[in-house]
Motif scaffolding. Sequence first.
Motif, PDB file in Angstrom:
ATOM      1  N   ALA A  55       0.821  -1.228   0.129  1.00 38.43           N
ATOM      2  CA  ALA A  55       0.031   0.159   0.087  1.00 38.43           C
ATOM      3  C   ALA A  55       0.920   1.326   0.087  1.00 38.43           C
TER       4      ALA A  55
ATOM      5  N   LEU B 263      -6.020   0.534   3.389  1.00 41.50           N
ATOM      6  CA  LEU B 263      -5.042   1.836   2.888  1.00 41.50           C
ATOM      7  C   LEU B 263      -5.102   2.178   1.524  1.00 41.50           C
TER       8      LEU B 263
ATOM      9  N   THR C  24       1.201   4.358   5.173  1.00 40.88           N
ATOM     10  CA  THR C  24       1.405   3.117   4.357  1.00 40.88           C
ATOM     11  C   THR C  24       2.851   2.744   4.527  1.00 40.88           C
TER      12      THR C  24
ATOM     13  N   ARG D 241       2.524   4.488  -0.428  1.00 37.47           N
ATOM     14  CA  ARG D 241       2.442   5.669  -1.177  1.00 37.47           C
ATOM     15  C   ARG D 241       3.875   6.761  -1.159  1.00 37.47           C
TER      16      ARG D 241
ATOM     17  N   ALA E  71      -3.502  -3.879   4.859  1.00 43.57           N
ATOM     18  CA  ALA E  71      -2.939  -2.811   3.837  1.00 43.57           C
ATOM     19  C   ALA E  71      -4.037  -2.287   2.952  1.00 43.57           C
TER      20      ALA E  71
ATOM     21  N   ARG F  86       2.690  -0.397   6.972  1.00 39.56           N
ATOM     22  CA  ARG F  86       1.947  -1.573   7.049  1.00 39.56           C
ATOM     23  C   ARG F  86       2.460  -2.481   5.927  1.00 39.56           C
TER      24      ARG F  86
END
Length: 206
Positions: A106, A190, A173, A108, A187, A176
Amino acid sequence: MTGWIVVVPVKPAARGKSRLDVPGVVRTELVRAIALDTIAAAHACALVEQVVVVSDDGDLVLAALDIPGLRFVPETEPRGLNAAVSSGFAGFEGRPRAALLGDLPALRADDLEAALTAAGAVDRGVVADAEGAGSTLVTASAGLEWASAFGEGSFARHVSLGCTPLAVPDASTLRRDVDTAAQLRAAAELGLGPRTRQVIGSAFDV
């Protein structure tokens, strides 16, 4: 500041994530997709100058060719996670460096950017995983000798090595990581990367 060198060590999918069992999903494909989403997010981070992937998974290397500018370092024999990370940093000793685990589906880019911004203010930094015992990111400023202690219970070991815990929100994120189907579901809440989403399909509601 000079851009960060980020090393992502990735075990061959056939050996990785033995506890990640999602009914109806081929584990090797899922493990590889998770790694690719992690690598792509690191590459997209504005503070990252170079992503180095350390792996002997040939299928992963081929699949990653659509992510431009990656550097690949073959791991010709399994020597452990910390040795793999160190080999990825060869030639980059004078640069700010970060080791990022490849199991963050997940992730970012902006969450990684926030952590690296915080890491720029300390000599060594570490980000705890969601459970608080492991580590997902370890950093060292330019010129410092690299040191890491990944493995079970690594967060405390990294702190003992002199790493400063970075102020990363619980919901980031970056915290996770995924070893089990339950963690993958967490996850997914998210927002998973596109490769992981494609592989799991409708295995569970995401």
